[in-house]
Design a protein around this motif. Structure first.
Motif, PDB file in Angstrom:
ATOM      1  N   PHE A   1      -3.909 -21.896 -18.314  1.00  0.00           N
ATOM      2  CA  PHE A   1      -5.511 -22.450 -18.487  1.00  0.00           C
ATOM      3  C   PHE A   1      -6.721 -22.221 -18.364  1.00  0.00           C
ATOM      4  CE2 PHE A   1      -8.218 -23.608 -14.749  1.00  0.00           C
ATOM      5  CZ  PHE A   1      -7.457 -24.615 -14.462  1.00  0.00           C
ATOM      6  N   LEU A   2      -7.108 -20.687 -18.371  1.00  0.00           N
ATOM      7  CA  LEU A   2      -8.186 -20.294 -18.364  1.00  0.00           C
ATOM      8  C   LEU A   2      -8.676 -20.277 -20.545  1.00  0.00           C
ATOM      9  CD1 LEU A   2     -10.374 -18.461 -18.883  1.00  0.00           C
ATOM     10  CD2 LEU A   2      -8.922 -16.398 -19.239  1.00  0.00           C
ATOM     11  N   ALA A   3      -7.116 -20.786 -21.245  1.00  0.00           N
ATOM     12  CA  ALA A   3      -7.336 -20.488 -22.635  1.00  0.00           C
ATOM     13  C   ALA A   3      -8.126 -21.919 -23.074  1.00  0.00           C
ATOM     14  CB  ALA A   3      -5.615 -20.712 -23.600  1.00  0.00           C
ATOM     15  N   PHE A   4      -7.119 -22.977 -22.270  1.00  0.00           N
ATOM     16  CA  PHE A   4      -7.218 -24.674 -22.637  1.00  0.00           C
ATOM     17  C   PHE A   4      -9.135 -25.006 -22.288  1.00  0.00           C
ATOM     18  CE2 PHE A   4      -7.817 -28.542 -20.192  1.00  0.00           C
ATOM     19  CZ  PHE A   4      -7.357 -29.360 -21.419  1.00  0.00           C
ATOM     20  N   VAL A   5      -9.374 -24.321 -20.627  1.00  0.00           N
ATOM     21  CA  VAL A   5     -10.792 -24.319 -20.134  1.00  0.00           C
ATOM     22  C   VAL A   5     -11.896 -23.977 -21.821  1.00  0.00           C
ATOM     23  CG1 VAL A   5     -12.298 -24.359 -18.741  1.00  0.00           C
ATOM     24  CG2 VAL A   5     -10.051 -24.452 -17.937  1.00  0.00           C
ATOM     25  N   LEU A   6     -11.385 -22.862 -21.821  1.00  0.00           N
ATOM     26  CA  LEU A   6     -12.490 -22.305 -22.897  1.00  0.00           C
ATOM     27  C   LEU A   6     -12.130 -22.608 -24.022  1.00  0.00           C
ATOM     28  CD1 LEU A   6     -12.008 -18.727 -22.131  1.00  0.00           C
ATOM     29  CD2 LEU A   6     -13.764 -19.393 -21.771  1.00  0.00           C
ATOM     30  N   ASN A   7     -11.646 -23.238 -24.332  1.00  0.00           N
ATOM     31  CA  ASN A   7     -11.398 -23.547 -25.985  1.00  0.00           C
ATOM     32  C   ASN A   7     -12.043 -25.656 -25.788  1.00  0.00           C
ATOM     33  OD1 ASN A   7      -9.870 -22.129 -28.427  1.00  0.00           O
ATOM     34  ND2 ASN A   7      -8.687 -21.730 -26.037  1.00  0.00           N
ATOM     35  N   LEU A   8     -11.574 -26.065 -24.746  1.00  0.00           N
ATOM     36  CA  LEU A   8     -12.245 -27.232 -24.922  1.00  0.00           C
ATOM     37  C   LEU A   8     -13.837 -27.366 -24.255  1.00  0.00           C
ATOM     38  CD1 LEU A   8     -11.917 -30.191 -23.577  1.00  0.00           C
ATOM     39  CD2 LEU A   8     -11.680 -30.105 -20.628  1.00  0.00           C
ATOM     40  N   ALA A   9     -14.443 -26.021 -23.485  1.00  0.00           N
ATOM     41  CA  ALA A   9     -15.752 -26.142 -23.331  1.00  0.00           C
ATOM     42  C   ALA A   9     -15.879 -25.963 -24.936  1.00  0.00           C
ATOM     43  CB  ALA A   9     -16.692 -24.292 -22.592  1.00  0.00           C
ATOM     44  N   PHE A  10     -16.042 -24.969 -25.761  1.00  0.00           N
ATOM     45  CA  PHE A  10     -15.923 -24.745 -26.912  1.00  0.00           C
ATOM     46  C   PHE A  10     -16.575 -25.806 -28.028  1.00  0.00           C
ATOM     47  CE2 PHE A  10     -15.940 -20.224 -25.259  1.00  0.00           C
ATOM     48  CZ  PHE A  10     -17.065 -19.318 -26.050  1.00  0.00           C
ATOM     49  N   ALA A  11     -15.368 -26.134 -27.566  1.00  0.00           N
ATOM     50  CA  ALA A  11     -15.111 -27.521 -29.061  1.00  0.00           C
ATOM     51  C   ALA A  11     -16.334 -28.885 -27.983  1.00  0.00           C
ATOM     52  CB  ALA A  11     -13.771 -28.588 -28.308  1.00  0.00           C
ATOM     53  N   LEU A  12     -16.623 -28.910 -26.963  1.00  0.00           N
ATOM     54  CA  LEU A  12     -17.423 -29.735 -26.355  1.00  0.00           C
ATOM     55  C   LEU A  12     -19.315 -29.711 -27.093  1.00  0.00           C
ATOM     56  CD1 LEU A  12     -16.645 -31.208 -23.696  1.00  0.00           C
ATOM     57  CD2 LEU A  12     -16.328 -32.404 -25.766  1.00  0.00           C
ATOM     58  N   SER A  13     -19.166 -28.195 -26.793  1.00  0.00           N
ATOM     59  CA  SER A  13     -20.889 -27.242 -27.203  1.00  0.00           C
ATOM     60  C   SER A  13     -20.891 -27.100 -28.723  1.00  0.00           C
ATOM     61  CB  SER A  13     -20.833 -26.177 -25.664  1.00  0.00           C
ATOM     62  OG  SER A  13     -20.088 -25.104 -26.920  1.00  0.00           O
ATOM     63  N   VAL A  14     -20.388 -26.898 -29.940  1.00  0.00           N
ATOM     64  CA  VAL A  14     -20.247 -26.510 -30.916  1.00  0.00           C
ATOM     65  C   VAL A  14     -20.091 -28.071 -31.788  1.00  0.00           C
ATOM     66  CG1 VAL A  14     -18.514 -25.396 -32.722  1.00  0.00           C
ATOM     67  CG2 VAL A  14     -18.612 -24.502 -30.885  1.00  0.00           C
ATOM     68  N   LEU A  15     -19.339 -28.367 -31.433  1.00  0.00           N
ATOM     69  CA  LEU A  15     -19.568 -30.101 -31.948  1.00  0.00           C
ATOM     70  C   LEU A  15     -21.482 -31.001 -32.111  1.00  0.00           C
ATOM     71  CD1 LEU A  15     -18.708 -32.912 -32.929  1.00  0.00           C
ATOM     72  CD2 LEU A  15     -18.237 -33.608 -30.104  1.00  0.00           C
ATOM     73  N   GLY A  16     -21.909 -30.627 -30.879  1.00  0.00           N
ATOM     74  CA  GLY A  16     -23.411 -30.650 -30.527  1.00  0.00           C
ATOM     75  C   GLY A  16     -23.996 -30.474 -31.417  1.00  0.00           C
ATOM     76  N   PHE A  17     -23.799 -28.998 -31.258  1.00  0.00           N
ATOM     77  CA  PHE A  17     -24.597 -28.440 -32.418  1.00  0.00           C
ATOM     78  C   PHE A  17     -24.198 -27.823 -33.982  1.00  0.00           C
ATOM     79  CE2 PHE A  17     -25.102 -24.807 -29.173  1.00  0.00           C
ATOM     80  CZ  PHE A  17     -26.435 -24.758 -29.342  1.00  0.00           C
ATOM     81  N   LEU A  18     -23.467 -28.424 -34.536  1.00  0.00           N
ATOM     82  CA  LEU A  18     -22.225 -28.812 -35.718  1.00  0.00           C
ATOM     83  C   LEU A  18     -23.035 -30.386 -35.928  1.00  0.00           C
ATOM     84  CD1 LEU A  18     -20.310 -27.937 -38.094  1.00  0.00           C
ATOM     85  CD2 LEU A  18     -18.651 -29.385 -36.654  1.00  0.00           C
ATOM     86  N   ILE A  19     -23.597 -31.402 -35.228  1.00  0.00           N
ATOM     87  CA  ILE A  19     -23.812 -32.953 -35.434  1.00  0.00           C
ATOM     88  C   ILE A  19     -25.940 -32.335 -35.608  1.00  0.00           C
ATOM     89  CG2 ILE A  19     -24.493 -35.064 -33.879  1.00  0.00           C
ATOM     90  CD1 ILE A  19     -21.860 -34.569 -33.090  1.00  0.00           C
ATOM     91  N   MET A  20     -25.768 -31.870 -34.965  1.00  0.00           N
ATOM     92  CA  MET A  20     -26.985 -31.734 -34.953  1.00  0.00           C
ATOM     93  C   MET A  20     -27.799 -30.662 -36.621  1.00  0.00           C
ATOM     94  SD  MET A  20     -30.512 -28.361 -32.708  1.00  0.00           S
ATOM     95  CE  MET A  20     -29.198 -27.303 -34.044  1.00  0.00           C
ATOM     96  N   HIS A  21     -26.998 -30.134 -36.665  1.00  0.00           N
ATOM     97  CA  HIS A  21     -26.942 -28.887 -37.899  1.00  0.00           C
ATOM     98  C   HIS A  21     -26.891 -30.363 -38.930  1.00  0.00           C
ATOM     99  CE1 HIS A  21     -28.734 -24.902 -37.005  1.00  0.00           C
ATOM    100  NE2 HIS A  21     -27.816 -25.127 -36.032  1.00  0.00           N
ATOM    101  N   ILE A  22     -25.830 -30.694 -39.175  1.00  0.00           N
ATOM    102  CA  ILE A  22     -25.572 -32.071 -39.711  1.00  0.00           C
ATOM    103  C   ILE A  22     -26.734 -32.753 -40.424  1.00  0.00           C
ATOM    104  CG2 ILE A  22     -23.693 -33.880 -40.675  1.00  0.00           C
ATOM    105  CD1 ILE A  22     -21.687 -32.713 -39.438  1.00  0.00           C
TER     106      ILE A  22
END
Length: 307
Positions: A212-233
């Motif tokens: 449960f913890l791994a799923f929540v952490l990875n989902l949160a990181f995926a969504l937040s990193v996607l925003g940073f990735l789009i910005m830096h692209i």
């Protein structure tokens, strides 16, 4: 008034010192998330599924291969950012040409007064904190206490400045982090859904909790990193940095915007074999001065205005 200025300077100093001390904690946090994820995906769920036979074994094999490949690239990119100096001004650096005056003689100490700091102007700037000249696109980092070549930002997650010599590695770190966390999120989604099902869930309470913890952490990181990735692209496409994007604000034309293809090459190089690994070919380092962080080609109209 003087007292408040001193207090502000002192508070900024303490803030910068705190950021330096936070570095090792952030590295341990990153490694902790990786450890929890590895335990959940490999040791708890898909490792044992290899022995189930049939389709379950095939799916487990595919997930494990993809997971390990992305993990290797993620860690390689991450530690490349952490361990690579972003680029500092060489000792006694002087510009070969004063492009504002069109002269071949370097600026002297008498020229320092009145130097402009407009980021859209190529005129050489002077850092009063470091007491040295600043190459184009160079900024002073208060956390590192020095000028950094083509500084983008100081990142507490990598305990380092992101600049000319490690910006590509930072982008690859974001890219592989997004892919890895997305794969983990999708692979653990059935297990996460089972938490809310009425049927009996296999596993011990500890393994269920880590899943449960791994799923929540990875989902949160995926969504937040996607925003940073789009910005830096978008920043790479315009050949700018986070600091420059803020400074130039509504400027209609950016002197370093050479078109998306050339802008991309100034960060990732021209050799396609090296685009997705945190390294550069010797040929790219030799033929693309921007990768060294000291010289950057400008749009033709800006070059013509300078002389």
């Amino acid at each position: 008034m003087h007292r408040s200025g001193v207090t502000m300077a002192w508070n900024v100093f303490k803030f910068c010192t705190a950021l330096r001390g936070l570095g090792s904690v952030m590295i341990l946090l990153v490694l902790g998330v990786v450890g929890v994820t590895y335990y959940t995906v490999v040791l708890t769920n898909y490792g044992p599924a290899l022995y189930n036979g049939g389709l379950d074994s095939l799916i487990a094999l595919v997930v494990l291969i993809l997971f390990h490949c992305l993990l290797v690239m993620l860690l390689w990119s991450y530690f490349s950012v952490v361990l690579t100096d972003p680029g500092c001004v060489p000792p006694n650096w002087r510009p070969a040409v004063d492009e504002e005056r069109g002269e071949a003689d370097p600026l002297t100490g008498s020229d320092f007064s009145g130097l402009q700091t407009d980021p859209s102007n190529q005129r050489i700037r002077y850092c009063r904190k470091c007491n040295q000249l600043k190459p184009p696109r160079c900024h002073h980092c208060s956390v590192c206490g020095r000028c950094v070549l083509k500084m983008d930002h100081h990142c507490v997650w990598v305990v380092n400045c992101v600049g000319a010599l490690n910006y590509k590695y930072f982008l690859l770190f974001l890219f592989y982090t997004f892919l890895e966390t997305s794969v983990v999120t999708l692979s653990l989604l059935p297990h996460f859904i089972s938490f809310f099902s009425e049927g009996e869930i296999p596993g011990t309470p500890s393994t269920l909790a880590t899943t449960f913890l791994a799923f929540v952490l990875n989902l949160a990181f995926a969504l937040s990193v996607l925003g940073f990735l789009i910005m830096h692209i978008s920043l790479v496409a315009a050949n700018t940095t986070t600091i420059e994007a803020y400074e130039k604000k509504t400027s209609p034309k950016w002197r370093y915007d050479l078109g998306r293809k050339k802008n991309f090459e100034q960060v990732f190089g021209m050799d396609k074999r090296y685009w997705f690994i945190p390294a550069y070919s010797e040929e790219d380092l030799r033929r693309i001065p921007a990768l060294q962080g000291l010289e950057y080609p400008s749009r033709p109209e800006f070059n013509s205005q300078e002389f």
